[in-house]
Scaffold this motif. Sequence first.
Motif, mmCIF file in Angstrom:
data_model
loop_
_atom_site.group_PDB
_atom_site.id
_atom_site.type_symbol
_atom_site.label_atom_id
_atom_site.label_comp_id
_atom_site.label_asym_id
_atom_site.label_seq_id
_atom_site.Cartn_x
_atom_site.Cartn_y
_atom_site.Cartn_z
ATOM 1 N N VAL A 11 0.834 -1.195 0.000
ATOM 2 C CA VAL A 11 0.000 0.000 0.000
ATOM 3 C C VAL A 11 0.869 1.246 0.000
ATOM 4 O O VAL A 11 0.664 2.173 -0.791
ATOM 5 N N ARG A 12 1.876 1.246 0.866
ATOM 6 C CA ARG A 12 2.746 2.422 0.939
ATOM 7 C C ARG A 12 3.458 2.664 -0.393
ATOM 8 O O ARG A 12 3.559 3.793 -0.874
ATOM 9 N N ARG A 13 3.929 1.581 -0.951
ATOM 10 C CA ARG A 13 4.663 1.727 -2.216
ATOM 11 C C ARG A 13 3.760 2.300 -3.299
ATOM 12 O O ARG A 13 4.144 3.206 -4.033
ATOM 13 N N ILE A 14 2.539 1.757 -3.356
ATOM 14 C CA ILE A 14 1.604 2.230 -4.387
ATOM 15 C C ILE A 14 1.276 3.703 -4.175
ATOM 16 O O ILE A 14 1.199 4.491 -5.117
ATOM 17 N N ILE A 15 1.076 4.066 -2.896
ATOM 18 C CA ILE A 15 0.748 5.462 -2.596
ATOM 19 C C ILE A 15 1.876 6.375 -3.077
ATOM 20 O O ILE A 15 1.638 7.406 -3.710
ATOM 21 N N ASP A 16 3.082 5.972 -2.804
ATOM 22 C CA ASP A 16 4.234 6.721 -3.295
ATOM 23 C C ASP A 16 4.200 6.820 -4.815
ATOM 24 O O ASP A 16 4.369 7.868 -5.408
ATOM 25 N N PHE A 17 3.946 5.658 -5.403
ATOM 26 C CA PHE A 17 4.016 5.499 -6.844
ATOM 27 C C PHE A 17 3.025 6.419 -7.564
ATOM 28 O O PHE A 17 3.336 7.016 -8.594
ATOM 29 N N VAL A 18 1.806 6.545 -7.011
ATOM 30 C CA VAL A 18 0.818 7.402 -7.676
ATOM 31 C C VAL A 18 0.900 8.843 -7.174
ATOM 32 O O VAL A 18 0.054 9.665 -7.501
ATOM 33 N N GLY A 19 1.904 9.124 -6.362
ATOM 34 C CA GLY A 19 2.136 10.506 -5.949
ATOM 35 C C GLY A 19 1.185 10.995 -4.876
ATOM 36 O O GLY A 19 0.767 12.145 -4.877
ATOM 37 N N LEU A 20 0.799 10.118 -3.954
ATOM 38 C CA LEU A 20 -0.118 10.550 -2.892
ATOM 39 C C LEU A 20 0.557 10.515 -1.528
ATOM 40 O O LEU A 20 -0.097 10.537 -0.501
ATOM 41 N N LYS A 21 1.871 10.476 -1.541
ATOM 42 C CA LYS A 21 2.617 10.436 -0.272
ATOM 43 C C LYS A 21 2.198 11.626 0.591
ATOM 44 O O LYS A 21 2.077 12.755 0.105
ATOM 45 N N GLY A 22 1.971 11.341 1.854
ATOM 46 C CA GLY A 22 1.555 12.417 2.752
ATOM 47 C C GLY A 22 0.045 12.511 2.886
ATOM 48 O O GLY A 22 -0.466 13.181 3.774
ATOM 49 N N PHE A 23 -0.678 11.835 1.986
ATOM 50 C CA PHE A 23 -2.145 11.900 2.056
ATOM 51 C C PHE A 23 -2.766 10.595 2.564
ATOM 52 O O PHE A 23 -3.969 10.398 2.485
ATOM 53 N N GLU A 24 -1.922 9.722 3.110
ATOM 54 C CA GLU A 24 -2.377 8.389 3.516
ATOM 55 C C GLU A 24 -3.610 8.440 4.404
ATOM 56 O O GLU A 24 -4.522 7.635 4.263
ATOM 57 N N ASN A 25 -3.625 9.404 5.343
ATOM 58 C CA ASN A 25 -4.696 9.407 6.326
ATOM 59 C C ASN A 25 -5.828 10.371 5.994
ATOM 60 O O ASN A 25 -6.645 10.694 6.838
ATOM 61 N N TYR A 26 -5.856 10.819 4.732
ATOM 62 C CA TYR A 26 -6.945 11.699 4.335
ATOM 63 C C TYR A 26 -8.174 10.878 3.960
ATOM 64 O O TYR A 26 -8.060 9.778 3.447
ATOM 65 N N TYR A 27 -9.360 11.457 4.253
ATOM 66 C CA TYR A 27 -10.598 10.822 3.802
ATOM 67 C C TYR A 27 -10.920 11.340 2.410
ATOM 68 O O TYR A 27 -10.539 12.469 2.056
ATOM 69 N N PRO A 28 -11.652 10.553 1.625
ATOM 70 C CA PRO A 28 -11.946 10.944 0.246
ATOM 71 C C PRO A 28 -12.504 12.362 0.120
ATOM 72 O O PRO A 28 -12.138 13.084 -0.800
ATOM 73 N N LYS A 29 -13.382 12.754 1.081
ATOM 74 C CA LYS A 29 -14.003 14.072 0.911
ATOM 75 C C LYS A 29 -12.973 15.206 1.062
ATOM 76 O O LYS A 29 -13.256 16.340 0.692
ATOM 77 N N GLN A 30 -11.821 14.870 1.594
ATOM 78 C CA GLN A 30 -10.792 15.907 1.764
ATOM 79 C C GLN A 30 -9.908 16.039 0.521
ATOM 80 O O GLN A 30 -9.003 16.868 0.503
ATOM 81 N N LEU A 31 -10.154 15.183 -0.486
ATOM 82 C CA LEU A 31 -9.285 15.174 -1.667
ATOM 83 C C LEU A 31 -9.974 15.826 -2.859
ATOM 84 O O LEU A 31 -11.210 15.858 -2.940
ATOM 85 N N SER A 32 -9.172 16.297 -3.813
ATOM 86 C CA SER A 32 -9.729 16.837 -5.056
ATOM 87 C C SER A 32 -10.129 15.663 -5.952
ATOM 88 O O SER A 32 -9.744 14.513 -5.717
ATOM 89 N N GLY A 33 -10.878 15.989 -7.018
ATOM 90 C CA GLY A 33 -11.343 14.950 -7.940
ATOM 91 C C GLY A 33 -10.189 14.161 -8.532
ATOM 92 O O GLY A 33 -10.226 12.937 -8.598
ATOM 93 N N GLY A 34 -9.135 14.872 -8.923
ATOM 94 C CA GLY A 34 -7.989 14.204 -9.519
ATOM 95 C C GLY A 34 -7.318 13.268 -8.532
ATOM 96 O O GLY A 34 -6.948 12.141 -8.880
ATOM 97 N N MET A 35 -7.196 13.714 -7.304
ATOM 98 C CA MET A 35 -6.555 12.878 -6.287
ATOM 99 C C MET A 35 -7.390 11.649 -5.986
ATOM 100 O O MET A 35 -6.859 10.549 -5.795
ATOM 101 N N ARG A 36 -8.709 11.842 -5.947
ATOM 102 C CA ARG A 36 -9.569 10.680 -5.673
ATOM 103 C C ARG A 36 -9.424 9.643 -6.786
ATOM 104 O O ARG A 36 -9.362 8.457 -6.518
ATOM 105 N N GLN A 37 -9.332 10.141 -8.029
ATOM 106 C CA GLN A 37 -9.196 9.208 -9.144
ATOM 107 C C GLN A 37 -7.856 8.476 -9.061
ATOM 108 O O GLN A 37 -7.753 7.308 -9.379
#
Lengths: 234, 248, 337
Positions: free
Chosen positions: A101-127
């Motif tokens: 999971v961590r590796r994938i998060i890094d890979f798609v460029g979401l490092k630092g957002f691990e503990n965010y809920y979907p409603k806190q993210l932009s449309g692009g980030m959610r996708q």
Amino acid sequence: MALTVEGLKKSYGNLKVLDGVTFSVEEGEFVCLIGESGCGKTTILKIIAGLERPDEGRVDFKGVNRMGFVFQDDRLLPWKTVYGNIQFALKAMGVEDGDVVRRIIDFVGLKGFENYYPKQLSGGMRQRVGIARALAVNPDLLLMDEPFASLDARTRERMQEELLRIVGGKAVVFVTHSIDEAVYLADKVVVLSQRPSRVVRFIEIDIEKPRDRNSDEFIEKRREIYTALQASSG
Amino acid sequence: MRLKGAILLIFLWYLVSAITELPHPHEVAETFFILLFNSEPVLGKTLVQHAAASLLRVLTASLLAFSIAIPLGIVSALNRTLAEVVTPMVEALRPIPPLAWIPLAYVIFAPLPNTVQVSQIFIVFVGAFFPCFVSVFDYSRNVPEELLEMARVFKAPERLILRDVVLPHSLQGVLSGIRIGLGVGWMSIIAAEMIATSGEGLGYFILVMYEVGGRTAEIVAGMAMIGVIGYLMNTLLLKAERLVMPWR
Amino acid sequence: MKRLVAIAVTLAILLAGCQQAEVGEGKIKVVTMSPRDMVEQLKLGGIDAFVAWEPFVSEAVVNGNGKIIATSADIWPNHPCCVVATTEKDDRELVTAIVWAHVKATRFINNPDNREKVIEYAMEFTGKSREVVDEAMKRIKFIEYPDEEEFVKYFENLKRGGYLKKSVKELGYESEDDFFQDFLYKDVYDYVNSKLAENESWVPEKVNKTVRVGYLTADLHQLAFYVAMKEGYYSQVGLLVEAKEFANGVMEMEGFKNGEIEVGYLGGAPATLKRVNDDVRISIIAGANSEGSAIVAKDASSIEELAGKKVAIPGFGTVQDFLLRMVAEKAGLEITT
């Protein structure tokens, strides 16, 4: 050959949606299904994913153990964080977590957002989370249903660039109604007719990636697909 | 905005007081603050004591109601056979106001000691049960199809779907069910106390003040206490919802 | 999930347990309820004793659910009880007719020759058995006008207990004597009484009016009202009576306030409380009875044994409330709610 789709037919009551759809996907090939809205593109994906059964025809896999699915709407679980949502796919498929999971998060460029809920993210980030979720199970085949349709133009182009990097050499079936998107991403474009859907043409795109959207060959391919679509809608 | 609303309410109150026997806001406020911690002579108890008695009854009954309504709501939502048995019963019983149960409760619970207390708890139980059940049932049944489809695409086993998709979605229903249930329960207990003999409680306080007469300010102070507690309960529960469901 | 349910249920039971707080030693816990409910609750064990009026006392006794440990005659001789009140005190003709009918009916009841008929009437009026009515009649003193001294004593009790919110000055009277002169309006009774003393068969002039009279459900104290109707005393004075039944005295006082009735048979307690606290302008033109209440207990056989028990009264500030307080004080017991 990773996937063969042969003579798919499907009706909902009196509404005939698919009328003999046939195409194949090679290992590592990026295939775009293009057609007008409502032509049954999503139905094809659902049949491949096993969510629906065709009335006729068959789907054959070769060397495909796992599939990943990216939806048009992000379909994230609102009560799970970025981390939890990606982990959900792993738990569902019974895959060991490890540090995937961590590796994938890094890979798609979401490092630092691990503990965010979907409603806190932009449309692009959610996708992006949606894509990460599909990738996390290390699929042999990735099914994507207009994943960028609801994003703004700029974000959309950036996501397309990143997608090519992220999916690497995986076999992909990507549904879209954007000609530009198809030309940018695909190795092969399957042009579908209006409902009931049939394949009207296969168009190979052998331009080196990453592609320049303003190059002559790009524009030429765009025109070719446009003409094919026009002809099919007669 | 809230301040303006309060000022308007007080202004209207003065207006109504001027033409009716309704005591003025300042008289009620004075009575309210005096009785908050000083015993009212007829019943010999403070407003806080009455409020505590009512609250205790409501919490007991609501807790019982919730501990049945929540599991039942979830299970019926997931099991078609059970839903077909339970929903018609609920739909038939739900429109009956809790107070309509009072005479029947007396008859049913007559053989038990403390008939009145048991009946009151039953009335609140009825008041709290149905809104909670309906809320839990509706949320549990209406898990978004897209999310279930997503889970199926990833071949999630039923247990995981229940744990990570259905139950978290039901949680919203559970929490609103508790909030609405407590609200209705609170209204029911006040009314149940006014009809039955309770010895203490805000509803009883108001009733006795009326019977003895000349205590309109006390009556309105009692009503204010009901309002304050109802408002506090609602606010606290809304806060708790945010705490329990940070994703919302 | 299961654990949550278990915790919730345990908590609920614990909370319910807390509610059954014991009545402290040397204290009597009072609750209020209608006398009808008292009889039922005494039987079921919801209360240990009650203070009420007839026929509910006798009903509990005859049914074997309770026994009398003190009658109101023992505790407070000649205490006020049910009265006849009106908002139309200044309509002398009407009041005379009403009072005459009431006095005639009361004398009918008190005449031993009519005993059998009176019992019949009492059974019809209350719907109780002959046994209950027989027993109840023994303890009721049917009167024509309340003992004024005892009424003042009751008023003093109310003042002392903090039940009265207003002073007579606030009601527009110079003094309490002034107030009582208006409230206990005996003039008409004295006139009727003297006329009847001169001539037993005197009948006042016909008023030819319709009058709405309130009374309480099955309250044997108000038997005179029923007898006056049955024996035709009202028609003799040209009164067409529209009877209106009320569940309790408080409701009947609302009836007075809202102009639903002009005359009413009701307890002296709600009459006084609402007259003073809510300024419902009524005057007492006659008395219906005195005494006729009692303390009935399930197991206890003396006041002392009521310590730590739950006792029902019909309402705070009622004569029954004070009856209980009087005996409790004498026995050194405290009253709590």
